[in-house]
Design a protein around this motif. Structure first.
Motif, PDB file in Angstrom:
ATOM      1  N   ASN A 165       0.832  -1.204   0.000  1.00 53.17           N
ATOM      2  CA  ASN A 165       0.000   0.000   0.000  1.00 53.17           C
ATOM      3  C   ASN A 165       0.866   1.254   0.000  1.00 53.17           C
ATOM      4  O   ASN A 165       0.584   2.222  -0.723  1.00 53.17           O
ATOM      5  N   PHE A 166       1.931   1.249   0.806  1.00 58.01           N
ATOM      6  CA  PHE A 166       2.849   2.397   0.834  1.00 58.01           C
ATOM      7  C   PHE A 166       3.380   2.694  -0.562  1.00 58.01           C
ATOM      8  O   PHE A 166       3.356   3.837  -1.020  1.00 58.01           O
ATOM      9  N   ARG A 167       3.887   1.672  -1.220  1.00 56.72           N
ATOM     10  CA  ARG A 167       4.533   1.893  -2.515  1.00 56.72           C
ATOM     11  C   ARG A 167       3.536   2.291  -3.596  1.00 56.72           C
ATOM     12  O   ARG A 167       3.838   3.128  -4.456  1.00 56.72           O
ATOM     13  N   LYS A 168       2.331   1.721  -3.541  1.00 57.94           N
ATOM     14  CA  LYS A 168       1.304   2.109  -4.513  1.00 57.94           C
ATOM     15  C   LYS A 168       0.851   3.544  -4.277  1.00 57.94           C
ATOM     16  O   LYS A 168       0.393   4.218  -5.197  1.00 57.94           O
ATOM     17  N   SER A 169       0.959   3.998  -3.032  1.00 63.23           N
ATOM     18  CA  SER A 169       0.560   5.361  -2.676  1.00 63.23           C
ATOM     19  C   SER A 169       1.717   6.344  -2.787  1.00 63.23           C
ATOM     20  O   SER A 169       1.621   7.476  -2.302  1.00 63.23           O
ATOM     21  N   SER A 170       2.824   5.898  -3.380  1.00 63.97           N
ATOM     22  CA  SER A 170       4.023   6.732  -3.565  1.00 63.97           C
ATOM     23  C   SER A 170       4.645   7.163  -2.241  1.00 63.97           C
ATOM     24  O   SER A 170       5.295   8.213  -2.162  1.00 63.97           O
ATOM     25  N   ILE A 171       4.454   6.361  -1.187  1.00 62.43           N
ATOM     26  CA  ILE A 171       5.173   6.582   0.067  1.00 62.43           C
ATOM     27  C   ILE A 171       6.483   5.818  -0.047  1.00 62.43           C
ATOM     28  O   ILE A 171       6.496   4.585   0.000  1.00 62.43           O
ATOM     29  N   ASP A 172       7.590   6.538  -0.254  1.00 61.28           N
ATOM     30  CA  ASP A 172       8.875   5.881  -0.498  1.00 61.28           C
ATOM     31  C   ASP A 172       9.763   5.844   0.738  1.00 61.28           C
ATOM     32  O   ASP A 172      10.968   5.607   0.651  1.00 61.28           O
ATOM     33  N   THR A 173       9.168   6.059   1.905  1.00 61.39           N
ATOM     34  CA  THR A 173       9.908   5.994   3.174  1.00 61.39           C
ATOM     35  C   THR A 173      10.570   4.628   3.332  1.00 61.39           C
ATOM     36  O   THR A 173       9.944   3.607   3.049  1.00 61.39           O
ATOM     37  N   PRO A 174      11.832   4.568   3.756  1.00 65.64           N
ATOM     38  CA  PRO A 174      12.480   3.269   3.985  1.00 65.64           C
ATOM     39  C   PRO A 174      11.679   2.417   4.976  1.00 65.64           C
ATOM     40  O   PRO A 174      11.225   2.916   6.008  1.00 65.64           O
ATOM     41  N   VAL A 175      11.517   1.138   4.640  1.00 61.67           N
ATOM     42  CA  VAL A 175      10.775   0.194   5.478  1.00 61.67           C
ATOM     43  C   VAL A 175      11.688  -0.966   5.866  1.00 61.67           C
ATOM     44  O   VAL A 175      12.325  -1.574   5.003  1.00 61.67           O
ATOM     45  N   ILE A 176      11.756  -1.243   7.169  1.00 61.36           N
ATOM     46  CA  ILE A 176      12.470  -2.421   7.657  1.00 61.36           C
ATOM     47  C   ILE A 176      11.445  -3.374   8.254  1.00 61.36           C
ATOM     48  O   ILE A 176      10.717  -3.003   9.181  1.00 61.36           O
ATOM     49  N   ASN A 220       6.774   1.904 -14.310  1.00 59.32           N
ATOM     50  CA  ASN A 220       6.757   1.781 -12.854  1.00 59.32           C
ATOM     51  C   ASN A 220       7.629   0.623 -12.390  1.00 59.32           C
ATOM     52  O   ASN A 220       7.407  -0.525 -12.773  1.00 59.32           O
ATOM     53  N   LEU A 221       8.630   0.944 -11.583  1.00 60.43           N
ATOM     54  CA  LEU A 221       9.445  -0.061 -10.917  1.00 60.43           C
ATOM     55  C   LEU A 221       9.198   0.034  -9.420  1.00 60.43           C
ATOM     56  O   LEU A 221       8.841   1.098  -8.913  1.00 60.43           O
ATOM     57  N   THR A 222       9.406  -1.066  -8.705  1.00 62.40           N
ATOM     58  CA  THR A 222       9.326  -1.000  -7.248  1.00 62.40           C
ATOM     59  C   THR A 222      10.543  -0.227  -6.747  1.00 62.40           C
ATOM     60  O   THR A 222      11.529  -0.032  -7.466  1.00 62.40           O
ATOM     61  N   GLN A 223      10.480   0.208  -5.498  1.00 61.68           N
ATOM     62  CA  GLN A 223      11.609   0.951  -4.935  1.00 61.68           C
ATOM     63  C   GLN A 223      12.875   0.116  -4.954  1.00 61.68           C
ATOM     64  O   GLN A 223      13.957   0.616  -5.293  1.00 61.68           O
ATOM     65  N   ARG A 224      12.790  -1.167  -4.600  1.00 59.02           N
ATOM     66  CA  ARG A 224      13.986  -2.014  -4.565  1.00 59.02           C
ATOM     67  C   ARG A 224      14.531  -2.222  -5.973  1.00 59.02           C
ATOM     68  O   ARG A 224      15.756  -2.226  -6.180  1.00 59.02           O
ATOM     69  N   GLU A 225      13.663  -2.417  -6.963  1.00 57.49           N
ATOM     70  CA  GLU A 225      14.125  -2.557  -8.348  1.00 57.49           C
ATOM     71  C   GLU A 225      14.863  -1.296  -8.780  1.00 57.49           C
ATOM     72  O   GLU A 225      15.913  -1.370  -9.420  1.00 57.49           O
ATOM     73  N   PHE A 226      14.322  -0.128  -8.392  1.00 54.93           N
ATOM     74  CA  PHE A 226      14.967   1.119  -8.788  1.00 54.93           C
ATOM     75  C   PHE A 226      16.295   1.299  -8.070  1.00 54.93           C
ATOM     76  O   PHE A 226      17.270   1.777  -8.652  1.00 54.93           O
ATOM     77  N   GLU A 227      16.357   0.909  -6.801  1.00 59.35           N
ATOM     78  CA  GLU A 227      17.616   1.026  -6.064  1.00 59.35           C
ATOM     79  C   GLU A 227      18.693   0.136  -6.675  1.00 59.35           C
ATOM     80  O   GLU A 227      19.870   0.517  -6.726  1.00 59.35           O
ATOM     81  N   LEU A 228      18.304  -1.044  -7.148  1.00 60.61           N
ATOM     82  CA  LEU A 228      19.249  -1.935  -7.816  1.00 60.61           C
ATOM     83  C   LEU A 228      19.741  -1.305  -9.109  1.00 60.61           C
ATOM     84  O   LEU A 228      20.945  -1.286  -9.397  1.00 60.61           O
ATOM     85  N   LEU A 229      18.813  -0.767  -9.900  1.00 61.20           N
ATOM     86  CA  LEU A 229      19.189  -0.116 -11.152  1.00 61.20           C
ATOM     87  C   LEU A 229      20.074   1.100 -10.883  1.00 61.20           C
ATOM     88  O   LEU A 229      21.073   1.319 -11.577  1.00 61.20           O
ATOM     89  N   ALA A 230      19.740   1.876  -9.845  1.00 57.86           N
ATOM     90  CA  ALA A 230      20.529   3.064  -9.508  1.00 57.86           C
ATOM     91  C   ALA A 230      21.945   2.688  -9.090  1.00 57.86           C
ATOM     92  O   ALA A 230      22.911   3.390  -9.409  1.00 57.86           O
ATOM     93  N   PHE A 231      22.076   1.576  -8.369  1.00 62.19           N
ATOM     94  CA  PHE A 231      23.410   1.126  -7.950  1.00 62.19           C
ATOM     95  C   PHE A 231      24.257   0.760  -9.163  1.00 62.19           C
ATOM     96  O   PHE A 231      25.436   1.117  -9.243  1.00 62.19           O
ATOM     97  N   LEU A 232      23.663   0.071 -10.132  1.00 63.54           N
ATOM     98  CA  LEU A 232      24.402  -0.283 -11.348  1.00 63.54           C
ATOM     99  C   LEU A 232      24.781   0.966 -12.135  1.00 63.54           C
ATOM    100  O   LEU A 232      25.881   1.056 -12.698  1.00 63.54           O
ATOM    101  N   LEU A 233      23.878   1.950 -12.160  1.00 60.93           N
ATOM    102  CA  LEU A 233      24.174   3.200 -12.863  1.00 60.93           C
ATOM    103  C   LEU A 233      25.295   3.969 -12.185  1.00 60.93           C
ATOM    104  O   LEU A 233      26.167   4.531 -12.843  1.00 60.93           O
ATOM    105  N   LYS A 234      25.251   4.001 -10.856  1.00 60.55           N
ATOM    106  CA  LYS A 234      26.287   4.708 -10.098  1.00 60.55           C
ATOM    107  C   LYS A 234      27.662   4.117 -10.372  1.00 60.55           C
ATOM    108  O   LYS A 234      28.671   4.820 -10.336  1.00 60.55           O
TER     109      LYS A 234
END
Length: 220
Positions: free
Chosen positions: A65-76, A147-161
């Motif tokens: 629900n958070f991610r669908k609502s564009s709440i990108d706060t880190p979740v543990i 639309n990518l999930t936050q984790r998918e985007f973080e993985l892609l961002a790491f490869l880009l970095k």
């Protein structure tokens, strides 16, 4: 820094709240998923500790629900679940990390610190027909947003970095998943395949190169 705890066991909530407040964090709490979602929207916490086994709406549904609502706060996730399939399920839902109950408070603190100090890549990147803006968690193809999930985007961002450099599976699992122990890195392949599928990459435009037995590479 404000932390939201969504946990139905009062003893755990009290223990976490007291410990985090002693560390200087502002803490707000919710005893179920419905109230947790409302607090996340109203209070805009910097990080969320989320129990998986909640009454009513479980933690997995809350995270989705958070991610669908564009709440990108880190979740543990705080969870007793630890099979590879359950871990993948939680990460796919958009969680940034997880810690298995019972856990060391010192380890939890370190995981919180890691999530709070992470910063996204800021530059805009053009790769063929794709425009990627990591800071905004945005990717478009021919102007159409994907639309990518936050984790998918973080993985892609790491490869880009690290583009131009081969990113080993150990590097990826350590940086993107914040896991620093022996772990089945097959989860990375699952996420790479999901990214390729969502981007609808043809063989010619697939900018994510597989380095067999080592990891992945986005060429400079």
């Amino acid at each position: 820094m404000k932390i939201l705890i969504i946990e139905d066991e009062a003893g755990i909530t009290k223990f976490l709240q007291q410990g985090l407040q002693e560390e200087g964090y502002t803490v707000i709490t919710a005893e179920n998923g419905t109230n947790g979602i409302k607090l996340a929207q109203a209070e805009k916490p910097d990080l969320i500790l989320l129990d998986w086994m909640l009454p009513g709406i479980n933690g997995l549904q809350v995270c989705k629900n958070f991610r669908k609502s564009s709440i990108d706060t880190p979740v543990i996730f705080l969870t007793a679940k630890d099979t590879i399939q359950e871990t993948i399920e939680g990460l796919r839902a958009g969680a940034n990390d997880y810690i298995k109950k019972p856990f060391s408070f010192e380890e939890l603190l370190e995981r919180i610190r890691v999530q709070l100090r992470k910063s996204p890549v800021i530059e805009e990147v053009i790769l063929g027909n794709f425009k990627i803006i990591p800071a905004a968690y945005k990717i478009t193809k021919h102007g159409h947003e994907i639309n990518l999930t936050q984790r998918e985007f973080e993985l892609l961002a790491f490869l880009l970095k690290n583009r131009g450099k081969v990113c080993t599976r150990k590097d990826i699992i350590s940086d993107v998943w914040n896991i620093h122990f022996d772990y089945d890195t097959g989860v990375i392949d699952v996420f790479i395949n999901a990214i390729r599928k969502k981007l609808n990459l043809s063989k010619e435009e697939d900018f994510i190169k597989t380095v067999r037995g080592v990891g992945y590479l986005i060429e400079s």
